[in-house]
Write a protein that holds these residues in place. Structure first.
Motif, PDB file in Angstrom:
ATOM      1  N   THR A   1       0.918  -1.313  -0.039  1.00 38.29           N
ATOM      2  CA  THR A   1      -0.055   0.009  -0.026  1.00 38.29           C
ATOM      3  C   THR A   1       0.852   1.374  -0.133  1.00 38.29           C
ATOM      4  O   THR A   1       0.504   2.299  -0.796  1.00 38.29           O
ATOM      5  CB  THR A   1      -1.046  -0.002   1.158  1.00 38.29           C
ATOM      6  OG1 THR A   1      -1.759  -1.157   1.148  1.00 38.29           O
ATOM      7  CG2 THR A   1      -1.937   1.167   1.119  1.00 38.29           C
TER       8      THR A   1
ATOM      9  N   CYS B   1       2.363   1.671  -3.393  1.00 37.86           N
ATOM     10  CA  CYS B   1       1.557   2.188  -4.481  1.00 37.86           C
ATOM     11  C   CYS B   1       1.193   3.427  -4.116  1.00 37.86           C
ATOM     12  O   CYS B   1       0.852   4.265  -5.156  1.00 37.86           O
ATOM     13  CB  CYS B   1       0.144   1.173  -4.432  1.00 37.86           C
ATOM     14  SG  CYS B   1       0.188  -0.389  -4.963  1.00 37.86           S
ATOM     15  N   SER B   2       0.895   4.115  -3.046  1.00 40.81           N
ATOM     16  CA  SER B   2       0.471   5.495  -2.553  1.00 40.81           C
ATOM     17  C   SER B   2       1.664   6.501  -3.168  1.00 40.81           C
ATOM     18  O   SER B   2       1.541   7.428  -3.517  1.00 40.81           O
ATOM     19  CB  SER B   2       0.018   5.629  -1.535  1.00 40.81           C
ATOM     20  OG  SER B   2       1.413   5.597  -0.214  1.00 40.81           O
TER      21      SER B   2
ATOM     22  N   ILE C   1       1.114   6.402  -7.312  1.00 38.74           N
ATOM     23  CA  ILE C   1      -0.001   6.721  -8.182  1.00 38.74           C
ATOM     24  C   ILE C   1       0.589   7.982  -8.934  1.00 38.74           C
ATOM     25  O   ILE C   1       0.998   9.108  -8.328  1.00 38.74           O
ATOM     26  CB  ILE C   1      -1.115   7.083  -6.865  1.00 38.74           C
ATOM     27  CG1 ILE C   1      -1.533   5.953  -6.390  1.00 38.74           C
ATOM     28  CG2 ILE C   1      -2.203   8.001  -7.752  1.00 38.74           C
ATOM     29  CD1 ILE C   1      -2.732   6.002  -5.323  1.00 38.74           C
TER      30      ILE C   1
ATOM     31  N   ASN D   1      -3.951   0.609 -13.575  1.00 36.55           N
ATOM     32  CA  ASN D   1      -3.095   0.171 -12.481  1.00 36.55           C
ATOM     33  C   ASN D   1      -3.168   1.201 -11.250  1.00 36.55           C
ATOM     34  O   ASN D   1      -3.138   0.663 -10.328  1.00 36.55           O
ATOM     35  CB  ASN D   1      -1.778  -0.012 -12.846  1.00 36.55           C
ATOM     36  CG  ASN D   1      -1.417  -1.037 -13.748  1.00 36.55           C
ATOM     37  OD1 ASN D   1      -2.023  -2.171 -13.611  1.00 36.55           O
ATOM     38  ND2 ASN D   1      -0.278  -0.980 -14.395  1.00 36.55           N
ATOM     39  N   CYS D   2      -3.300   2.402 -11.563  1.00 36.26           N
ATOM     40  CA  CYS D   2      -3.378   3.412 -10.403  1.00 36.26           C
ATOM     41  C   CYS D   2      -4.859   3.178  -9.864  1.00 36.26           C
ATOM     42  O   CYS D   2      -4.920   3.522  -8.779  1.00 36.26           O
ATOM     43  CB  CYS D   2      -3.299   4.787 -11.024  1.00 36.26           C
ATOM     44  SG  CYS D   2      -1.627   5.234 -11.823  1.00 36.26           S
TER      45      CYS D   2
ATOM     46  N   ALA E   1      -4.500   0.369  -7.502  1.00 38.47           N
ATOM     47  CA  ALA E   1      -3.543   0.824  -6.145  1.00 38.47           C
ATOM     48  C   ALA E   1      -4.519   1.636  -5.532  1.00 38.47           C
ATOM     49  O   ALA E   1      -4.763   1.325  -4.054  1.00 38.47           O
ATOM     50  CB  ALA E   1      -2.392   1.696  -6.723  1.00 38.47           C
TER      51      ALA E   1
ATOM     52  N   TYR F   1      -6.870  -0.810  -3.490  1.00 36.88           N
ATOM     53  CA  TYR F   1      -6.024  -1.461  -2.661  1.00 36.88           C
ATOM     54  C   TYR F   1      -5.944  -0.518  -1.265  1.00 36.88           C
ATOM     55  O   TYR F   1      -6.112  -1.163  -0.037  1.00 36.88           O
ATOM     56  CB  TYR F   1      -4.731  -1.868  -3.045  1.00 36.88           C
ATOM     57  CG  TYR F   1      -4.739  -2.940  -3.752  1.00 36.88           C
ATOM     58  CD1 TYR F   1      -4.173  -3.224  -4.946  1.00 36.88           C
ATOM     59  CD2 TYR F   1      -5.260  -4.320  -3.183  1.00 36.88           C
ATOM     60  CE1 TYR F   1      -4.320  -4.338  -6.038  1.00 36.88           C
ATOM     61  CE2 TYR F   1      -5.251  -5.441  -4.013  1.00 36.88           C
ATOM     62  CZ  TYR F   1      -4.729  -5.249  -5.343  1.00 36.88           C
ATOM     63  OH  TYR F   1      -4.792  -6.610  -5.985  1.00 36.88           O
TER      64      TYR F   1
END
Length: 165
Positions: A105, A108-109, A112, A126-127, A130, A133
């Motif tokens: 996480t 991913c953050s 982004i 994908n963004c 994320a 998630y």
């Protein structure tokens, strides 16, 4: 330097001992690394009440404390299965699962949008994945959600594209 600033708030550490923890002569000193990680977790526990109160009107201090709290969740979830011999296998798996979800996480953050604000369709998917998630993680672990912050500029300033804290 941020950890030096805050870990000295713990009663068992002073600036010299914190610097020694962070900058060891031996980079493979595992007991020192574990002590540092436990100090971060202990600090986060001791500051938990302060984060819930209106402890600091200083946004930078509050952001630092929230960052250390998130770091302590990550550290605790990876450290406990290896140092707490009383954990059941299911508890070890729970901690390691928590670590993998938090690490993913956080990754991913940070990513982004990436470094390119013009992304392709697959990158957009994908963004969005994320973001989903992250949203799911905050729903399951609401204590990790920092909430919303409102900025007051005092007056309307046109054409602002960056605001420094």
């Amino acid at each position: 330097m941020m950890l030096v600033r805050y870990l000295v708030w713990l009663p068992t550490y002073d600036e010299t001992s914190v610097i020694k923890l962070l900058h060891s002569d031996n980079p493979q000193d595992v007991p020192r690394a574990i002590e540092l990680m436990q100090a971060i977790v202990d600090f986060s526990k001791s500051q938990h009440a302060l984060l819930n109160d209106s402890f600091s009107s200083n946004v930078k201090t509050r952001a630092d404390l929230m960052s250390i709290k998130l770091l302590s969740y990550v550290i605790k979830s990876i450290l406990m299965p290896f140092i707490n011999i009383k954990l059941l296998l299911s508890e070890q798996v729970h901690h390691l699962s928590c670590y993998s979800h938090l690490a993913f996480t956080i990754f991913c953050s940070c990513m982004i949008g990436g470094h390119n604000s013009r992304c392709m369709y697959s990158q957009t998917l994908n963004c969005l994945g994320a973001a989903k998630y992250i949203d799911d993680m905050f729903k399951r672990h609401s204590e990790l959600d920092p909430g919303h912050q409102c900025l007051s500029l005092g007056k309307c300033i046109e054409d602002i594209d960056h605001i420094n804290w």
